[in-house]
Design a protein around this motif. Structure first.
Motif, PDB file in Angstrom:
ATOM      1  N   GLU A 104     -32.161   1.178 -28.769  1.00  0.00           N
ATOM      2  CA  GLU A 104     -31.017   0.280 -28.857  1.00  0.00           C
ATOM      3  C   GLU A 104     -30.049   0.643 -27.743  1.00  0.00           C
ATOM      4  O   GLU A 104     -30.141   1.700 -27.141  1.00  0.00           O
ATOM      5  N   ALA A 105     -29.114  -0.227 -27.518  1.00  0.00           N
ATOM      6  CA  ALA A 105     -28.103   0.060 -26.518  1.00  0.00           C
ATOM      7  C   ALA A 105     -27.021   0.957 -27.100  1.00  0.00           C
ATOM      8  O   ALA A 105     -26.867   1.049 -28.308  1.00  0.00           O
ATOM      9  N   VAL A 108     -20.761  -0.886 -27.417  1.00  0.00           N
ATOM     10  CA  VAL A 108     -20.464  -2.241 -27.876  1.00  0.00           C
ATOM     11  C   VAL A 108     -19.135  -2.676 -27.285  1.00  0.00           C
ATOM     12  O   VAL A 108     -18.297  -1.858 -26.946  1.00  0.00           O
ATOM     13  N   ARG A 109     -18.986  -3.979 -27.175  1.00  0.00           N
ATOM     14  CA  ARG A 109     -17.725  -4.524 -26.725  1.00  0.00           C
ATOM     15  C   ARG A 109     -17.093  -5.253 -27.892  1.00  0.00           C
ATOM     16  O   ARG A 109     -17.773  -5.948 -28.632  1.00  0.00           O
ATOM     17  N   PHE A 115      -4.887 -13.737 -35.930  1.00  0.00           N
ATOM     18  CA  PHE A 115      -4.764 -15.081 -36.483  1.00  0.00           C
ATOM     19  C   PHE A 115      -3.329 -15.299 -36.935  1.00  0.00           C
ATOM     20  O   PHE A 115      -2.773 -14.482 -37.657  1.00  0.00           O
TER      21      PHE A 115
ATOM     22  N   ARG B 143     -39.665 -21.957 -44.356  1.00  0.00           N
ATOM     23  CA  ARG B 143     -40.306 -20.695 -44.689  1.00  0.00           C
ATOM     24  C   ARG B 143     -41.434 -20.290 -43.751  1.00  0.00           C
ATOM     25  O   ARG B 143     -41.632 -19.127 -43.472  1.00  0.00           O
ATOM     26  N   PRO B 197     -39.265 -18.620 -39.055  1.00  0.00           N
ATOM     27  CA  PRO B 197     -39.320 -19.934 -39.700  1.00  0.00           C
ATOM     28  C   PRO B 197     -38.674 -20.996 -38.814  1.00  0.00           C
ATOM     29  O   PRO B 197     -37.685 -20.735 -38.126  1.00  0.00           O
ATOM     30  N   GLU B 200     -34.906 -21.578 -38.876  1.00  0.00           N
ATOM     31  CA  GLU B 200     -34.154 -20.465 -38.293  1.00  0.00           C
ATOM     32  C   GLU B 200     -34.251 -20.498 -36.771  1.00  0.00           C
ATOM     33  O   GLU B 200     -33.300 -20.141 -36.069  1.00  0.00           O
ATOM     34  N   LYS B 256     -15.502 -10.232 -39.547  1.00  0.00           N
ATOM     35  CA  LYS B 256     -16.041  -9.486 -38.413  1.00  0.00           C
ATOM     36  C   LYS B 256     -17.434 -10.008 -38.107  1.00  0.00           C
ATOM     37  O   LYS B 256     -18.267 -10.111 -38.999  1.00  0.00           O
ATOM     38  N   ILE B 258     -20.742  -9.421 -35.770  1.00  0.00           N
ATOM     39  CA  ILE B 258     -21.449  -8.539 -34.837  1.00  0.00           C
ATOM     40  C   ILE B 258     -22.577  -9.358 -34.226  1.00  0.00           C
ATOM     41  O   ILE B 258     -23.517  -9.728 -34.913  1.00  0.00           O
ATOM     42  N   THR B 260     -25.602  -9.343 -31.860  1.00  0.00           N
ATOM     43  CA  THR B 260     -26.529  -8.495 -31.126  1.00  0.00           C
ATOM     44  C   THR B 260     -27.347  -9.382 -30.199  1.00  0.00           C
ATOM     45  O   THR B 260     -27.958 -10.338 -30.648  1.00  0.00           O
ATOM     46  N   LEU B 417     -32.033  -3.716 -22.869  1.00  0.00           N
ATOM     47  CA  LEU B 417     -31.424  -3.083 -24.041  1.00  0.00           C
ATOM     48  C   LEU B 417     -30.711  -4.119 -24.897  1.00  0.00           C
ATOM     49  O   LEU B 417     -30.173  -5.092 -24.400  1.00  0.00           O
ATOM     50  N   GLU B 418     -30.734  -3.841 -26.183  1.00  0.00           N
ATOM     51  CA  GLU B 418     -29.943  -4.677 -27.083  1.00  0.00           C
ATOM     52  C   GLU B 418     -28.481  -4.275 -26.946  1.00  0.00           C
ATOM     53  O   GLU B 418     -28.143  -3.105 -26.971  1.00  0.00           O
ATOM     54  N   GLN B 419     -27.640  -5.269 -26.769  1.00  0.00           N
ATOM     55  CA  GLN B 419     -26.214  -5.010 -26.659  1.00  0.00           C
ATOM     56  C   GLN B 419     -25.505  -5.717 -27.801  1.00  0.00           C
ATOM     57  O   GLN B 419     -26.070  -6.615 -28.414  1.00  0.00           O
ATOM     58  N   GLN B 420     -24.279  -5.315 -28.029  1.00  0.00           N
ATOM     59  CA  GLN B 420     -23.531  -5.969 -29.094  1.00  0.00           C
ATOM     60  C   GLN B 420     -22.162  -6.381 -28.607  1.00  0.00           C
ATOM     61  O   GLN B 420     -21.535  -5.676 -27.824  1.00  0.00           O
ATOM     62  N   HIS B 421     -21.755  -7.542 -29.069  1.00  0.00           N
ATOM     63  CA  HIS B 421     -20.369  -7.916 -28.897  1.00  0.00           C
ATOM     64  C   HIS B 421     -19.807  -8.192 -30.278  1.00  0.00           C
ATOM     65  O   HIS B 421     -20.389  -8.933 -31.052  1.00  0.00           O
ATOM     66  N   GLU B 437     -23.839 -10.006 -39.370  1.00  0.00           N
ATOM     67  CA  GLU B 437     -24.545  -9.678 -38.136  1.00  0.00           C
ATOM     68  C   GLU B 437     -25.399 -10.868 -37.718  1.00  0.00           C
ATOM     69  O   GLU B 437     -26.138 -11.435 -38.516  1.00  0.00           O
ATOM     70  N   LYS B 439     -28.185 -12.049 -34.815  1.00  0.00           N
ATOM     71  CA  LYS B 439     -29.035 -11.563 -33.722  1.00  0.00           C
ATOM     72  C   LYS B 439     -29.519 -12.761 -32.935  1.00  0.00           C
ATOM     73  O   LYS B 439     -29.976 -13.744 -33.513  1.00  0.00           O
ATOM     74  N   LEU B 457     -16.529 -16.212 -35.402  1.00  0.00           N
ATOM     75  CA  LEU B 457     -15.414 -15.629 -36.163  1.00  0.00           C
ATOM     76  C   LEU B 457     -14.399 -16.697 -36.547  1.00  0.00           C
ATOM     77  O   LEU B 457     -13.917 -16.733 -37.681  1.00  0.00           O
ATOM     78  N   PHE B 458     -14.098 -17.588 -35.612  1.00  0.00           N
ATOM     79  CA  PHE B 458     -13.151 -18.668 -35.915  1.00  0.00           C
ATOM     80  C   PHE B 458     -13.682 -19.535 -37.047  1.00  0.00           C
ATOM     81  O   PHE B 458     -12.936 -19.987 -37.908  1.00  0.00           O
TER      82      PHE B 458
END
Lengths: 176, 519
Positions: A104-105, A108-109, A115, B143, B197, B200, B256, B258, B260, B417-421, B437, B439, B457-458
């Motif tokens: 994995e990386a 994170v950002r 709000f 499915r 599926p 998805e 929140k 996440i 990925t 690489l997997e990154q996250q914001h 989360e 992905k 998020l909004f």
């Protein structure tokens, strides 16, 4: 075995269970070592993994000990300390444990949003997450501070966990 | 928002109007394409005269009907019982009295699920009820995992979407409202949906353009935007709203996100310090230099850095040192072990051989006994010199032997690489965070991930402000539309609810389940 009547209830429950198996993101903090399990009466290869519950707060330390390695490609066996791994609650193991699966990386950002009644304010994006690297000779010490010896009590080969801004968070020595 | 012709709009805006509807049942032997095009071979059955009530909800209709005196829907022999059995295609059309049916709009298309209920009780009307669900309810799409074709750099996401819709789901162009050109291209070498599926997969692709899939009222696949910075319809008059309420409820919404994603930049992932390769060599007299290329893997693709040589057994392991061994890292895939035999070794060996030959012709000295030369010893002068030369050569031979080398280093692989914001509501303690989360491996840059995570998020934040608006029916409004009142407040329509009464008279009011927009 396929049933002519479509998915059975048990299959649906199975499907739900599969979905519920949770993945965790962690960082390898030891090299692979052998551990003994009294449940299966056998030795197995394991690593310790630093699990950070919240990516936005990397300062907290939670190492999960003796995680069995389930990785046919042996990537995890060969992985360096500091590599990110995804660990998963195992279903096939005799007991519930996490097993390592892949890379994995590291960082994170994060963008935080305020709000309000009239709209939103988007804050600047911040980078969180630790990096892991070997401590350098300089960091390990110099003779002036170590009574004439070149280095201090920390052996060469020790890893450090650093915050995104480069501050040392803590030291990992490679001892299971 | 469903587009209509001008006649419909005039009726919709008129103060006096009489909404009408029609409920039709189609034979599933006709394809959806022909039904949507109106070219179905089996004519539709009009169920409208029997309907006593229809509950119109998001993606589903609950229909209550009354049987006639002929018991046409009797489950064991009614003439029309096959018209509402499982699998029949049910479509709802809405319009106005006095408006030509060509101008009416389709507001629901779906199939009957399950068997219908039919109750006879003496001296009471016979009640029939059943439900129809829209096309996304197809369990095969929900499915069954599918694998798409592989698309490379520069291909449009819409192409993959089209591939899934057209080739895997088998929808014709008539049944698909989603454009094939999204102006959003893949930027990794290989992009493929693998064992996901169908629905998805569609959701994952549309997520990239802040949308989600939906089968609209006409039964066509379309997309609902999840963004809030737009207005679909401004209410001409706030008086259209009859009831407005903010529901009491929990505010335990997601705060929140996440996201990925998979970076399109290759990054090195290091392995531990280990043996990368080995070399074994047997040197000879007359080979002054030997180069051994050591690759870190048989396929010559493993990369390594910080490599060093470890001599397990030296060519100098014999009696006298005969050469030099050195190591050089050539590139990240291989290094070179060089063995140089000292130049005196072949020179010495050559001269010793010459000596050995020369000594062979040296005559022996003879030692005789007595006066008459009847016998005696010879002294083998040449043999002694020969033996010395031979021994020296043997020592040289024994010294030149087998070298065994290991190259150590840190292997690394170049991987995506997997990154996250993470988009998070500001100022939360971590126990207050309720995260979701997402992905999406097709997303590859942080800029894009940020936009998508923020929008998600909004969208979740909007759910903290659920509103129910009861207003004069406007059949054109669909889920995903954003309506705006005269004060500028915007509402995102999550679903539309209305009750359609007996005999084809459409509803005068409808209920919108909305969220107040945060943007």
């Amino acid at each position: 075995m396929a049933t002519p009547y479509g998915p059975t209830l048990i299959k649906l429950i199975d499907h739900r269970t599969e979905r519920a198996t949770s993945d965790l993101l962690g960082t390898i903090v030891t090299s692979a070592y052998r551990a003994y399990d009294h449940g299966i009466l056998d030795w197995y290869w394991a690593i310790d993994v630093d699990v950070v519950p919240d990516e936005t707060r990397p300062d907290t330390t939670h190492s999960v000990r003796a995680i069995p390695i389930v990785d046919a490609s042996h990537e995890v066996h060969r992985a360096a300390i500091g590599s990110k791994v995804r660990i998963r609650k195992g279903k096939r193991l005799l007991y519930e444990a996490y097993s390592t699966t892949g890379f994995e990386a590291g960082q994170v950002r994060v963008t935080a949003v305020v709000f309000t009644d009239v709209g939103v304010t988007i804050n600047a994006t911040a980078t969180y997450g630790a990096t892991y690297r070997l401590l350098t000779y300089t960091e390990l010490g110099d003779s002036a501070n170590n009574g004439g010896f070149a280095y201090g009590s920390i052996p060469y080969g020790a890893y450090g966990k650093f915050s995104a801004s480069g501050d040392l968070l803590y030291i990992i020595t490679n001892k299971p | 928002m469903i587009t209509t012709d001008a006649n419909f709009k005039t009726r919709q805006d008129a103060l006096a109007r009489f909404p009408k509807y029609k409920l039709l049942s189609y034979d599933p032997a006709d394809s959806w394409e022909s039904i949507i095009n109106g070219t179905n071979a089996v004519p539709a059955t009009d169920l409208t005269p029997y309907v006593t009530m229809i509950d119109y909800g998001f993606g589903q209709l609950h229909i209550v009907m009354a049987d006639d005196s002929a018991l046409s829907f009797h489950p064991d022999g009614g003439a029309l019982r096959t018209k509402i059995r499982q699998g029949r295609i049910i479509r709802l059309k809405e319009g106005f009295e006095g408006l030509s049916e060509e101008s009416w709009i389709w507001t629901f298309s779906g199939t009957v699920e399950g068997t219908y209920g039919w109750t006879y009780q003496r001296s009471q009307a016979i009640q029939i009820d059943f439900s129809a669900f829209d096309r996304s309810n197809n369990q095969a799409w929900r499915r069954r995992p599918i694998t798409s074709r592989d698309y490379t750099v520069g291909a449009d996401w819409g192409d993959m979407f089209y591939n899934i819709v057209h080739d895997i789901m088998g929808l014709s162009d008539t049944e698909n409202n989603v454009s094939r050109y999204w102006s959003l291209t893949f930027d990794k070498n290989s992009n493929q949906i693998v064992m996901l599926p169908t629905w998805e997969a569609l959701e994952g692709l549309l997520f990239g353009v802040n949308a989600r899939p939906w089968f609209n009222g006409a039964g066509k696949l379309s997309s609902i935007l999840t963004t809030q910075n737009r207005v679909t319809y401004t209410l001409p008059n706030d008086d259209l709203i009859q009831r407005y309420s903010a529901k009491a409820g929990n505010t335990e919404t997601i705060n929140k996100i996440i996201l990925t994603y998979l970076s399109n930049q290759l990054s090195p992932v290091e392995g531990g310090h280990q043996v990368l390769g080995t070399a074994i060599v047997t040197t000879g007299f007359f080979i002054p230099q030997q180069d051994l290329d050591v690759y870190w893997s048989d396929d010559r693709r493993t990369r390594g850095r910080n490599t060093t040589m470890l001599v397990k057994q030296s060519v100098n392991g014999g009696l006298i040192p005969v050469g030099d061994e050195s190591y050089q890292e050539i590139d990240e895939f291989h290094g070179r072990v060089t063995i140089e035999i000292s130049s005196w070794v072949p020179v010495l060996a050559t001269s010793l051989m010459a000596i050995y030959l020369a000594a062979a012709i040296l005559p022996d000295l003879v030692v005789t006994l007595g006066f008459v030369a009847s016998g005696g010893f010879t002294i083998s002068v040449g043999r002694i010199i020969e033996a010395v030369a031979l021994l020296t050569m043997l020592i040289l031979m024994m010294s030149l032997g087998t070298g065994q080398y290991e190259v150590w280093g840190i292997p690394y692989e170049m991987v995506y690489l997997e990154q996250q914001h993470i988009a998070v509501k500001s100022g939360l303690e971590f126990w207050e965070e309720r995260e979701r989360e997402i992905k999406n491996q097709f997303v590859s840059t942080d800029e894009r991930a940020k936009i998508l995570a923020l929008n998600a998020l909004f969208f979740e934040a909007m759910k903290e402000q659920p509103r129910t608006i009861t207003m004069r029916t406007d059949a054109r409004l669909e889920p995903g539309d954003i309506i705006q009142t005269s004060t500028g407040v915007k509402f995102y329509i999550e679903s539309v609810k209305k009750s359609l009464a007996r005999g084809g008279a459409g509803p005068n009011i409808m209920e919108l389940n909305c969220y107040r927009c945060v943007l």
